[in-house]
Each structure stands twice: as C-alpha cells, then as structure tokens.
Enzyme design. Sequence first.
Site, PDB file in Angstrom:
ATOM      1  N   GLU A  18      54.603 -20.830  25.234  1.00 52.84           N
ATOM      2  CA  GLU A  18      53.512 -20.091  25.879  1.00 52.84           C
ATOM      3  C   GLU A  18      53.729 -18.586  25.965  1.00 52.84           C
ATOM      4  O   GLU A  18      53.921 -18.032  27.059  1.00 52.84           O
ATOM      5  CB  GLU A  18      53.244 -20.680  27.271  1.00 52.84           C
ATOM      6  CG  GLU A  18      52.890 -22.147  27.234  1.00 52.84           C
ATOM      7  CD  GLU A  18      52.348 -22.679  28.562  1.00 52.84           C
ATOM      8  OE1 GLU A  18      52.500 -21.998  29.587  1.00 52.84           O
ATOM      9  OE2 GLU A  18      51.771 -23.782  28.552  1.00 52.84           O
ATOM     10  N   GLU A  64      52.112 -30.187  25.685  1.00 53.61           N
ATOM     11  CA  GLU A  64      52.021 -30.352  27.145  1.00 53.61           C
ATOM     12  C   GLU A  64      50.597 -30.726  27.516  1.00 53.61           C
ATOM     13  O   GLU A  64      49.645 -30.131  27.023  1.00 53.61           O
ATOM     14  CB  GLU A  64      52.373 -29.063  27.895  1.00 53.61           C
ATOM     15  CG  GLU A  64      53.839 -28.746  27.942  1.00 53.61           C
ATOM     16  CD  GLU A  64      54.132 -27.478  28.765  1.00 53.61           C
ATOM     17  OE1 GLU A  64      53.386 -27.171  29.707  1.00 53.61           O
ATOM     18  OE2 GLU A  64      55.112 -26.812  28.410  1.00 53.61           O
TER      19      GLU A  64
END
Length: 457
Positions: free
Chosen positions: A176, A364
């Site tokens: 991320e 995720e």
Amino acid sequence: MPILSRQPAFTVKRSDFPKDFVFGSSTSAYQIEGSSFGGCGSSHWDSFAASKGNVANFENGSIACDHYTRWEGDLDLMKDLGLDAYRFSSSWARILPQANGETNKEGLDFYDRLVDGLLERGIAPHLTLYHWELPSYLADIGGWRNRDVGDYFADYAEIMIKCLGDRLASVATFNEPWCVTWLSHYHGMHAPGLRDIRAASRTAHLVPVAHGKAMAAMRALGQEELGVVLNFEHTSPYDDNPSSAKAAELEEGILNRWFLSAFTKGKYPDTVLDHIEAYLPNDWQDDMAQIATPLDWMGVNYYTRTLVSAGESHLGSALPLSITHHGGLPRTEMDWEVYPEGLGEILCWIRDNYTHDTPLAITENGMANKDMLVGDAVDDQERIAYLDAHFNSALKAIDKGVPLKAYFVWSLMDNFEWSFGFDKRFGIIHVDFDSLQRTPKASYHALQHMLSHEKPH
Ligand code: FCB
C-alpha cells in the site's frame, strides 16, 4: 449502527473457483510479531506510537500477538484451517536493526524457520518486504523523502532473497504505497505522522523509485514472481454537482491511479501531477522507466468504497479539499461502508485499463467487527456474510475473464491495527490481548468447512 444480516455459512463453494485458485490469509510483521523481541531494532512505528495521541489507548506493537514466540501454534491453526498460502511481511528493523549495516542473525533465522514451518505444513509462503516499519536510523535521514533510502531498501531486499528466495512463492516490494505516502506524510495518521505536501509528494515518487530498485536487485538474483500490493477504494462522486465529479476525479487519481499507472505504464496521472509536480524531485521523469519494470503479478487490497464531494478551500490546504461521505450502506467497526460489488468492478477496471494479462491476487479483504468472546466461541456471523459477499464479487470478475489467482483474508488473527491500537478486530482468529490466547471464530470454522469440502483434485 446497522450491521450485516447474520449468515451461518458461505454460499460459495470452493469448487466455484478455478482449480488452482489459492486461498490464504494475510498478516504483517509489526502488527503481530512483537517488536521488542529477538534483537529487533527501533522503527518509526515504535517512535510514532510512543508519542501520546497517535495511537488509541497509547498502545504499540512491542508485544502485539507475540507471534515471534508463538509462530508454530499460529502455523498449526493455518494448517487446520486448510489454507494453501500465507502472506506475511518481514520487518526491516528486525533484519537490519542498526545503521552499521550488520544483519541480525536471530531475525533472519526467525523468517527462515517460519518459511520452513510453512512448507512443512503444505502452506506456500508469500513475502512482503515493506509493511511499514521503517528502521528509525533511516527515518532520521528523512525516510522515504530521501532517495538513498531506496538503495538501502534494495540491499535489504537482496538479503531477504539470498536467505529465503529459494522457498518463496512470491515477493511483494511494498504494501500500500498510498498509505506509506498520503496517510503517513499528508494526513499524519500513520508513522512518521507528517502533514506536509512536499514530504508526501517526494514520497509519492521515491517509494516507486525504491520499488524499481528492489525489483532490479531481486531480478539480478534470478528471483521470480515479483510484484507489489496496492490498495483501492471504489470511488465515485457523492452527487450530481459538477464540483463533486471533479473532486472525485482527483481523489480517485491519488488513491487508485497514481501508483497503478506508475508501475504499469511509467506515467503519473495528469489530474494529480497538476497539483504536486512542483514538489517532486528534479528530473523525476528519468526514473519512470525503472519504476515501470514489468510485474509478474499485482496485489489488490480492497475493503470499502468512498463517495466524494468538493470541500471549501481554505488556507493551509495544499490540495483542493474534498469531503468523503457515507451513502447509507451497512458499515463495519472501522466505519467503512460494505460495498462488495466494488471489488469485482475494480478488478475488471484494473485489468481492462492497466494490467491486462498480468495475474492479480486479492491480497487483503476483511472487516473489523465487534467480536465478543463468549465461553470459547466468537460468533462473527457478520464477517462470514462480508467475506461471502466479496467471494461472490470476486467470482464475477473471474467469470469476466480477470486473471485472478488468489484471495488472502485480512487477517489471520486480531492484531495491532495501527493508529486504532488493539480496538479493531479483523481476525478470523480471536486474540485475547491479556493472555494472548487464540480462539478460532465462527468465520474460521466456516472457511475451514468451505476449504475442506469439494476441494478440487
Ligand atoms: C490495510 C493494511 C493492513 C490493515 C488493514 C485493515 O490498509 O495493509 O495492515 O491495517 O488495512
């Protein structure tokens, strides 16, 4: 607050997915290991958490789930669950605790044993190199704002690959980059807690540069299955006002397109560049070819959607202000709207516009829930419904030809949820943070049932 309807089991079956589809769980080092064990060095998350007000209840990851000593039991739970794969991260500060460049052998041995332990249990290890704990001595020289940190990152990547590379199913450079950049250097909510457009803009470029350097270093060692993990939110205008469309375009550019476009096309989106180019390092264009080095796969983290309208510009905001709204959908304990359709749509959008044939993985997905331990059970039916809805959405993308290869649930167990401390429980295994006892939740059992039935041969 509305919650999802209760649902006892998954509606999807394992056999609905392609034969070789991989089911796994995700965690990250700082969130579970315990940063005070095994010669781990200090990271900027330790110092961020040490300043009161940054983390709920003044908590930190010094003990976390004590996975550092309890890892074998955790691996057994994964095996019993029937997982094919495990996505974990290594802590840079554990491997290289000090500025002298000496490797902490104990730290490296830990990951070595972990990887062997996974393989012994038939679970494929997927490593992420950077899930946010930058060593403090690198934070001291400016962290990601300093181009040299990218070289140190490539050195660290080499160390990890030389030790584990022969046994890893895949490697991701960053988790991320949006969080590393904007949440941490512009919104000030994650370490290092800055609110500075220049710091954020430099990071927005120098993280991709570091990715490119680490990719080159790992390729030179012959490592395969290299990728990166990006986070996405389904982003749309809040209403019909043209100013909302404009605000949503910028928000979407920052959130969903900046890194995706850099890594896959070697270009930054003009909508964002128009606002931040002035703060980028000189001659940033020269780095784009290395940033766009081919990916073997890409990870997609998806949790929620966002609706955007324009805010009043005011002094002190470097970017045009946007306001994010809820739209009346059920929300999780993070106050994130549940929007499963967005996952399938985003996967198709990524494939059509950016990644084409490159394999994708959902690295995720999951929810924080008010999970109560009653006796020895946690009845998290809301999580079962959440996961089921997202499985269905992923299946739709697969039906539309998206080369989606894997799904990793966030998270294997309740853990240190960054600035929310231990308040937000994302695990399919409950952790009692006093006794550190693990208790599989109803979602764990539902997943176990789904994975063990009709397993394709
Ligand atoms: C993601 C992070 C992960 C966890 C989940 C809830 O942004 O990668 O560490 O915090 O959100």
